[in-house]
Design a protein around this motif. Sequence first.
Motif, PDB file in Angstrom:
ATOM      1  N   SER A 194       0.776  -1.259   0.072  1.00 29.23           N
ATOM      2  CA  SER A 194       0.247   0.288  -0.064  1.00 29.23           C
ATOM      3  C   SER A 194       1.009   1.053   0.248  1.00 29.23           C
ATOM      4  CB  SER A 194      -1.231   0.252   1.543  1.00 29.23           C
ATOM      5  OG  SER A 194      -0.135   0.126   2.353  1.00 29.23           O
ATOM      6  N   ALA A 195       1.662   1.471   0.441  1.00 28.68           N
ATOM      7  CA  ALA A 195       3.055   2.685   0.467  1.00 28.68           C
ATOM      8  C   ALA A 195       3.025   2.569  -0.378  1.00 28.68           C
ATOM      9  CB  ALA A 195       4.016   2.478   1.579  1.00 28.68           C
ATOM     10  N   TRP A 196       3.873   1.555  -1.416  1.00 27.36           N
ATOM     11  CA  TRP A 196       4.440   1.816  -2.885  1.00 27.36           C
ATOM     12  C   TRP A 196       3.448   2.117  -3.412  1.00 27.36           C
ATOM     13  CZ3 TRP A 196       6.324  -3.481  -5.756  1.00 27.36           C
ATOM     14  CH2 TRP A 196       7.238  -3.136  -6.413  1.00 27.36           C
ATOM     15  N   ALA A 197       1.861   1.580  -3.614  1.00 25.88           N
ATOM     16  CA  ALA A 197       0.729   1.955  -4.692  1.00 25.88           C
ATOM     17  C   ALA A 197       1.259   3.977  -4.264  1.00 25.88           C
ATOM     18  CB  ALA A 197      -0.406   1.297  -4.138  1.00 25.88           C
ATOM     19  N   ASP A 198       1.112   4.080  -3.147  1.00 20.81           N
ATOM     20  CA  ASP A 198       1.128   5.432  -3.406  1.00 20.81           C
ATOM     21  C   ASP A 198       2.505   6.892  -3.836  1.00 20.81           C
ATOM     22  OD1 ASP A 198      -0.461   6.485  -1.137  1.00 20.81           O
ATOM     23  OD2 ASP A 198       1.073   5.848   0.270  1.00 20.81           O
ATOM     24  N   LYS A 199       3.174   5.866  -4.519  1.00 21.01           N
ATOM     25  CA  LYS A 199       4.374   6.606  -5.757  1.00 21.01           C
ATOM     26  C   LYS A 199       3.676   6.314  -7.015  1.00 21.01           C
ATOM     27  CE  LYS A 199       7.892   6.625  -2.241  1.00 21.01           C
ATOM     28  NZ  LYS A 199       8.894   5.220  -1.812  1.00 21.01           N
ATOM     29  N   LEU A 200       2.981   5.332  -7.491  1.00 19.35           N
ATOM     30  CA  LEU A 200       2.246   4.788  -8.512  1.00 19.35           C
ATOM     31  C   LEU A 200       1.653   5.819  -8.989  1.00 19.35           C
ATOM     32  CD1 LEU A 200       2.244   0.727  -8.129  1.00 19.35           C
ATOM     33  CD2 LEU A 200       4.046   2.858  -8.522  1.00 19.35           C
ATOM     34  N   LYS A 201       0.863   5.595 -10.154  1.00 22.24           N
ATOM     35  CA  LYS A 201       0.058   6.407 -11.253  1.00 22.24           C
ATOM     36  C   LYS A 201      -1.055   5.881 -11.184  1.00 22.24           C
ATOM     37  CE  LYS A 201       3.193   9.396 -14.709  1.00 22.24           C
ATOM     38  NZ  LYS A 201       3.149   9.714 -15.657  1.00 22.24           N
ATOM     39  N   ASP A 202      -1.617   4.710 -11.364  1.00 21.57           N
ATOM     40  CA  ASP A 202      -2.762   4.060 -10.986  1.00 21.57           C
ATOM     41  C   ASP A 202      -1.968   2.844  -9.794  1.00 21.57           C
ATOM     42  OD1 ASP A 202      -4.926   2.161 -11.790  1.00 21.57           O
ATOM     43  OD2 ASP A 202      -4.055   1.671 -13.805  1.00 21.57           O
ATOM     44  N   ARG A 203      -3.098   2.883  -8.836  1.00 20.20           N
ATOM     45  CA  ARG A 203      -2.972   1.747  -8.064  1.00 20.20           C
ATOM     46  C   ARG A 203      -3.041   0.612  -8.268  1.00 20.20           C
ATOM     47  NH1 ARG A 203      -2.723   4.355  -2.872  1.00 20.20           N
ATOM     48  NH2 ARG A 203      -3.389   6.569  -2.726  1.00 20.20           N
ATOM     49  N   ASN A 204      -3.836  -0.075  -9.140  1.00 23.86           N
ATOM     50  CA  ASN A 204      -4.110  -1.045  -9.833  1.00 23.86           C
ATOM     51  C   ASN A 204      -3.235  -1.954 -10.624  1.00 23.86           C
ATOM     52  OD1 ASN A 204      -6.149  -3.263 -10.399  1.00 23.86           O
ATOM     53  ND2 ASN A 204      -6.142  -2.909 -12.675  1.00 23.86           N
TER      54      ASN A 204
ATOM     55  N   PRO B 275      -9.787   0.567  -0.024  1.00 24.22           N
ATOM     56  CA  PRO B 275      -9.683   1.476   0.098  1.00 24.22           C
ATOM     57  C   PRO B 275      -9.641   2.668  -0.532  1.00 24.22           C
ATOM     58  CG  PRO B 275      -8.652   0.544   2.107  1.00 24.22           C
ATOM     59  CD  PRO B 275      -8.339  -0.906   1.430  1.00 24.22           C
ATOM     60  N   THR B 276      -8.290   2.732  -1.159  1.00 19.97           N
ATOM     61  CA  THR B 276      -7.419   3.358  -1.517  1.00 19.97           C
ATOM     62  C   THR B 276      -7.842   3.455  -3.406  1.00 19.97           C
ATOM     63  OG1 THR B 276      -5.643   2.151  -1.435  1.00 19.97           O
ATOM     64  CG2 THR B 276      -5.394   4.126   0.510  1.00 19.97           C
ATOM     65  N   LEU B 277      -7.834   2.470  -3.496  1.00 13.33           N
ATOM     66  CA  LEU B 277      -8.609   1.910  -4.589  1.00 13.33           C
ATOM     67  C   LEU B 277      -9.440   2.116  -4.714  1.00 13.33           C
ATOM     68  CD1 LEU B 277      -7.145   0.890  -8.000  1.00 13.33           C
ATOM     69  CD2 LEU B 277      -8.508  -1.240  -6.981  1.00 13.33           C
ATOM     70  N   LEU B 278     -10.491   1.433  -4.467  1.00 14.49           N
ATOM     71  CA  LEU B 278     -12.132   2.602  -4.587  1.00 14.49           C
ATOM     72  C   LEU B 278     -11.811   4.250  -4.642  1.00 14.49           C
ATOM     73  CD1 LEU B 278     -13.520   0.143  -1.933  1.00 14.49           C
ATOM     74  CD2 LEU B 278     -14.023   0.158  -4.882  1.00 14.49           C
ATOM     75  N   SER B 279     -11.250   4.614  -3.654  1.00 14.91           N
ATOM     76  CA  SER B 279     -11.518   5.817  -3.335  1.00 14.91           C
ATOM     77  C   SER B 279     -11.148   6.929  -3.820  1.00 14.91           C
ATOM     78  CB  SER B 279     -10.582   6.925  -2.048  1.00 14.91           C
ATOM     79  OG  SER B 279      -9.433   6.529  -1.970  1.00 14.91           O
ATOM     80  N   ASP B 280     -10.073   6.517  -5.335  1.00 12.57           N
ATOM     81  CA  ASP B 280      -9.228   7.036  -5.880  1.00 12.57           C
ATOM     82  C   ASP B 280     -10.325   6.889  -8.159  1.00 12.57           C
ATOM     83  OD1 ASP B 280      -6.440   7.681  -5.532  1.00 12.57           O
ATOM     84  OD2 ASP B 280      -5.612   5.532  -6.561  1.00 12.57           O
ATOM     85  N   HIS B 281     -11.115   6.004  -7.780  1.00 10.67           N
ATOM     86  CA  HIS B 281     -12.317   5.436  -8.589  1.00 10.67           C
ATOM     87  C   HIS B 281     -13.284   6.299  -8.446  1.00 10.67           C
ATOM     88  CE1 HIS B 281     -10.735   2.105 -11.500  1.00 10.67           C
ATOM     89  NE2 HIS B 281     -10.346   2.013 -10.588  1.00 10.67           N
TER      90      HIS B 281
END
Length: 452
Positions: A292-302, A361-367
């Motif tokens: 999840s911390a890594w995903a913060d640095k990506l343009k697309d959490r998916n 939850p963060t992927l859903l909030s991004d969408h």
Amino acid sequence: MSENQKTGGWRSNKWIRAAIPALLLHCSIGTVYCWSIFSQEIGDYIGWDKSATEWAFSFAIFFLGMSAAFLGKIVEKNIHMSSLIATICFAGGMAGTGFFIYYGHNVLISSGEHSVFALAGIYVCYGLIMGIGLGTGYLSPVKTLMLWFSDRKGLATGLAVAGFGAAKAIASPIMQGILGENKNGEIYKMFWILAVVYFVMMFVGHLLLKKPDGWHEPTKVEKGQGLIATIKTKPIINYIGIWLMFYLNITCGLALISQEKAIVKCIGLAGTVGMISTISAVFNAGGRLGFSAWADKLKDRNTIYKLIFILSIAFTGLVIVTKGIVNANDGSNMNMFLVILVLLLIFVVNAGYGGGFSNVPTLLSDHYGMGNISAIHGITLSAWGIAGLTGNQMATWIVEHFGEYKNIIADGHEISVNPEGYQVVLYVTIVLYIVSLLVSMFFVKSTAKKVK
């Protein structure tokens, strides 16, 4: 953010009002996973087979998902009410479980027969009542964390959800210590002691939990006239894709994790089962925080889900091709390369299983934005509830119907294992992982441009 928040006053400090209460809640409810450690002892104590008592855990996960789905709106409206419900239900359910274990043992001693009423009571307390506490307790701090840590949402939610994953590793030795002090094996006392401990922890978390002062819940109009309309801001197939890949990842994870102890014994490491179980729990927690911390640095959490599925497919495939579980130990010699490969598979699946949870939850909030995130997250957790019934049971059915059991000497004792059956479980999970990857690639849209 107000000046008080910037200066870190305790009443507006994100660590005190979000991170610490989230950990207190999640480190308490995450101990639901400790059931497998004591299910055999509980069965023996009340006169039922382990297969009967195992359903208590399956029901707990099922009602976790269902309560999250149906009570998500309550969490959205009032986190203090939801966190209080979680505290009362989780601690009360644990105390009730202890009572029915006590009752069932007394019936067994007095009549020599097992009590259906005691088993049903355990299902209700550990499954239904604690399940409601699990669902509301899991949801309550998530949105609050994302609001306080808006620039590092993944790290924040990963920290709390890591507490859920690490709870088993933390609580297991404590529970074993409590049981060790009970010379008469009165396992119900452990549940009563822990009910008090977890009530205190969760109640403190409930008191501390608070949304930022500057946050105002969107009105119904701003939300798009409700939850369903919010999900429909993108094609419904997009949400179905998120739900499906979440469900499949949990199903695969539970299928392997439920057979983990037997597999470890099968490859010749019976004496280190406890240590490996702790290490895998660390990977589970580490995956929740790290991915999840890594995903913060990506343009697309998916992208994180694609990585999780690719790693899972790669290591599952390697163990399938080498027949690692079957060939790691022939009874007289151990193939250390295959032993290490099987352990790596267990650790990778645990990490991916945890990472799948923390990024939802963060992927859903991004969408879909933050307006209805607790309710949307709650509905999505229904995937967890259904997987709680299908993952373990699928793997058990496969092991019972494929391959043959054989007796091996492990840690000075003769045990029965089914290496071929465990390998067949991998054939099924690799197919499901491939389906998950395809769903992630073709059905879940990119979130490179975030929803504001």
